[in-house]
Write an enzyme that holds these catalytic residues in place. Structure first.
Site, PDB file in Angstrom:
ATOM      1  N   ARG A 149       1.332   5.823   6.413  1.00 53.59           N
ATOM      2  CA  ARG A 149       2.404   5.572   6.897  1.00 53.59           C
ATOM      3  C   ARG A 149       2.936   6.187   8.272  1.00 53.59           C
ATOM      4  O   ARG A 149       2.208   7.185   8.742  1.00 53.59           O
ATOM      5  CB  ARG A 149       3.551   5.790   6.011  1.00 53.59           C
ATOM      6  CG  ARG A 149       3.323   5.432   4.565  1.00 53.59           C
ATOM      7  CD  ARG A 149       4.404   5.904   3.513  1.00 53.59           C
ATOM      8  NE  ARG A 149       4.246   5.294   2.132  1.00 53.59           N
ATOM      9  CZ  ARG A 149       3.656   5.959   1.295  1.00 53.59           C
ATOM     10  NH1 ARG A 149       3.107   7.092   1.302  1.00 53.59           N
ATOM     11  NH2 ARG A 149       3.460   5.452   0.065  1.00 53.59           N
ATOM     12  N   LYS A 173       5.692  10.073   0.336  1.00 56.68           N
ATOM     13  CA  LYS A 173       6.644   9.985  -0.252  1.00 56.68           C
ATOM     14  C   LYS A 173       7.056  11.106  -1.211  1.00 56.68           C
ATOM     15  O   LYS A 173       6.244  11.466  -2.004  1.00 56.68           O
ATOM     16  CB  LYS A 173       7.207   8.675  -0.696  1.00 56.68           C
ATOM     17  CG  LYS A 173       6.921   7.690   0.163  1.00 56.68           C
ATOM     18  CD  LYS A 173       7.574   6.066  -0.349  1.00 56.68           C
ATOM     19  CE  LYS A 173       7.592   5.281   0.763  1.00 56.68           C
ATOM     20  NZ  LYS A 173       8.105   3.842   0.382  1.00 56.68           N
ATOM     21  N   HIS A 248       3.172   0.039  10.510  1.00 54.77           N
ATOM     22  CA  HIS A 248       2.771  -0.467   9.120  1.00 54.77           C
ATOM     23  C   HIS A 248       1.577  -1.393   9.063  1.00 54.77           C
ATOM     24  O   HIS A 248       0.965  -1.656   7.918  1.00 54.77           O
ATOM     25  CB  HIS A 248       3.956  -0.954   8.420  1.00 54.77           C
ATOM     26  CG  HIS A 248       4.082  -0.443   6.889  1.00 54.77           C
ATOM     27  ND1 HIS A 248       4.175   0.889   6.484  1.00 54.77           N
ATOM     28  CD2 HIS A 248       4.139  -1.272   5.651  1.00 54.77           C
ATOM     29  CE1 HIS A 248       4.245   1.067   5.287  1.00 54.77           C
ATOM     30  NE2 HIS A 248       4.164  -0.189   4.723  1.00 54.77           N
ATOM     31  N   ARG A 251      -1.555  -0.134   8.441  1.00 55.19           N
ATOM     32  CA  ARG A 251      -1.691   0.517   7.071  1.00 55.19           C
ATOM     33  C   ARG A 251      -2.127  -0.790   6.078  1.00 55.19           C
ATOM     34  O   ARG A 251      -3.083  -0.720   5.355  1.00 55.19           O
ATOM     35  CB  ARG A 251      -0.482   1.075   6.479  1.00 55.19           C
ATOM     36  CG  ARG A 251      -0.320   1.400   4.943  1.00 55.19           C
ATOM     37  CD  ARG A 251       1.000   2.164   4.896  1.00 55.19           C
ATOM     38  NE  ARG A 251       1.213   2.352   3.397  1.00 55.19           N
ATOM     39  CZ  ARG A 251       0.843   3.554   2.818  1.00 55.19           C
ATOM     40  NH1 ARG A 251      -0.080   4.343   3.076  1.00 55.19           N
ATOM     41  NH2 ARG A 251       1.138   3.444   1.593  1.00 55.19           N
ATOM     42  N   HIS A 274      -0.075   5.201  -3.570  1.00 50.73           N
ATOM     43  CA  HIS A 274       0.842   4.280  -4.348  1.00 50.73           C
ATOM     44  C   HIS A 274       0.673   4.844  -5.870  1.00 50.73           C
ATOM     45  O   HIS A 274      -0.727   5.019  -6.446  1.00 50.73           O
ATOM     46  CB  HIS A 274       0.144   2.685  -4.288  1.00 50.73           C
ATOM     47  CG  HIS A 274       0.739   2.186  -3.028  1.00 50.73           C
ATOM     48  ND1 HIS A 274       0.237   0.809  -3.026  1.00 50.73           N
ATOM     49  CD2 HIS A 274       1.744   2.578  -2.089  1.00 50.73           C
ATOM     50  CE1 HIS A 274       0.751   0.601  -1.883  1.00 50.73           C
ATOM     51  NE2 HIS A 274       1.669   1.557  -1.378  1.00 50.73           N
ATOM     52  N   TYR A 283      -2.086  -6.605  -1.661  1.00 49.00           N
ATOM     53  CA  TYR A 283      -3.016  -6.565  -0.841  1.00 49.00           C
ATOM     54  C   TYR A 283      -4.123  -7.249  -1.448  1.00 49.00           C
ATOM     55  O   TYR A 283      -5.261  -8.010  -0.597  1.00 49.00           O
ATOM     56  CB  TYR A 283      -3.555  -5.436  -0.433  1.00 49.00           C
ATOM     57  CG  TYR A 283      -2.329  -4.273   0.272  1.00 49.00           C
ATOM     58  CD1 TYR A 283      -1.972  -4.574   1.467  1.00 49.00           C
ATOM     59  CD2 TYR A 283      -1.946  -3.656  -0.601  1.00 49.00           C
ATOM     60  CE1 TYR A 283      -0.988  -3.708   1.952  1.00 49.00           C
ATOM     61  CE2 TYR A 283      -0.942  -2.783   0.001  1.00 49.00           C
ATOM     62  CZ  TYR A 283      -0.390  -2.799   1.216  1.00 49.00           C
ATOM     63  OH  TYR A 283       0.545  -1.852   1.690  1.00 49.00           O
TER      64      TYR A 283
END
Length: 302
Positions: A149, A173, A248, A251, A274, A283
């Site tokens: 990110r 995150k 992004h 990514r 994730h 994806y």
């Protein structure tokens, strides 16, 4: 207990037990406060313990009438569901009033990606004769090599580079850390930047807290997210790329190219950071040796 105390405790739960970022925390609390304001209009004496499914349906209809998109409506409902799952977990309510409430049907919006030849064209458009060009090449190689990110890129620290083993440590995150493989080209250009450009004239020597970060501006200060966006937009304009791209996009392209090449979905999930595999599925815990093998076998620049 009133709304203030319940919402306050929910915020503590999200921050401490769920380790949410401040942005995610603010979004959740914003959604709960929207519900709170609506309930106060209907019945000022109604506590969160007394909210019923019919009242929630009224609220969702109200949000719909405000003209919010289906995605915004779904996000708000997700926040409210999280609030009542917390209340149920804490034994504050016996039944979850959101349990049978469904959100608006959403199509999965696929993120924009770049073809590999477009990635190469963007990288090739960087003027390597300038110090900024050398830095920008290193940054974009890292973005595409490791699927970071933009916040993870600008927050990348020098002591989190493990080039001897081919990994970088990324803080994602919720301050969650993960080890991600990094490609040969990314290591090559980053090493060149660190040894020949960063802190050398005309760039200023980094000072104070900014000295720990890998990528700096010419004043020796940590790069901003906006600057990375601007660099990419200018490159796209320079090559006449008819796509709206951002950090992004690199990514998304990292994930898509790996999966199209045959990489394991869970390996890509691990590298992206994730928690839910369904997040990665738009994806279309593994050991480090396997993650490195995935990069070497399936990443176009390896």
């Amino acid at each position: 207990m009133n709304w203030d105390l319940h919402v306050k405790h929910f915020g503590h739960y999200l921050r401490i037990e769920r380790s949410l970022s401040e942005n995610s925390l603010a979004a959740y609390l914003h959604d709960i406060n929207m519900l709170r304001q609506f309930v106060a209009l209907r019945d000022p004496q109604c506590s969160p313990l007394k909210v019923t499914p019919p009242l929630l349906h009224e609220f969702l209809e109200y949000v719909h009438e405000l003209g919010m998109s289906a995605y915004s409506q779904a996000r708000i409902l997700s926040g409210i569901k999280a609030f009542y799952r917390y209340m149920l977990h804490e034994g504050l309510v016996e039944d979850d009033p959101t349990a049978l409430i469904e959100g608006p049907r959403l199509g999965r919006k696929l993120p924009d990606t770049l073809a590999y030849h477009e990635i190469e064209k963007l990288l090739g458009a960087i003027d390597m004769s300038t110090p900024e060009g050398g830095r920008n090449r290193a940054m974009l190689e890292v973005l595409y090599s490791s699927g970071l990110r933009v916040s993870e890129l600008v927050d990348l620290k020098r002591n989190n580079l493990y080039f001897d083993t081919g990994f970088i440590r990324v803080v994602g995150k919720g301050n969650k850390e993960r080890l991600v493989p990094i490609g040969r080209d990314a290591m090559k250009y980053t090493t060149l930047y660190l040894e020949k450009i960063r802190g050398f004239p005309p760039h200023k020597e980094p000072q104070g807290a900014d000295s720990v970060y890998v990528f700096l501006n010419r004043h020796g200060r940590k790069l901003t997210r906006v600057m990375v966006f601007t660099i990419i937009k200018n490159l796209a304009k320079a090559i006449g790329l008819d796509k709206s791209i951002s950090p992004h996009t690199f990514r998304h392209s990292f994930a898509t190219h790996l999966l199209e090449g045959g990489a394991d979905l869970r390996a890509v999930q691990e590298m992206l950071g994730h928690e839910s595999i369904t997040t990665t599925e738009i994806y279309t815990h593994l050991d480090r040796d396997y993650l490195r093998q995935v990069i070497q076998e399936f990443h176009p620049r390896s």
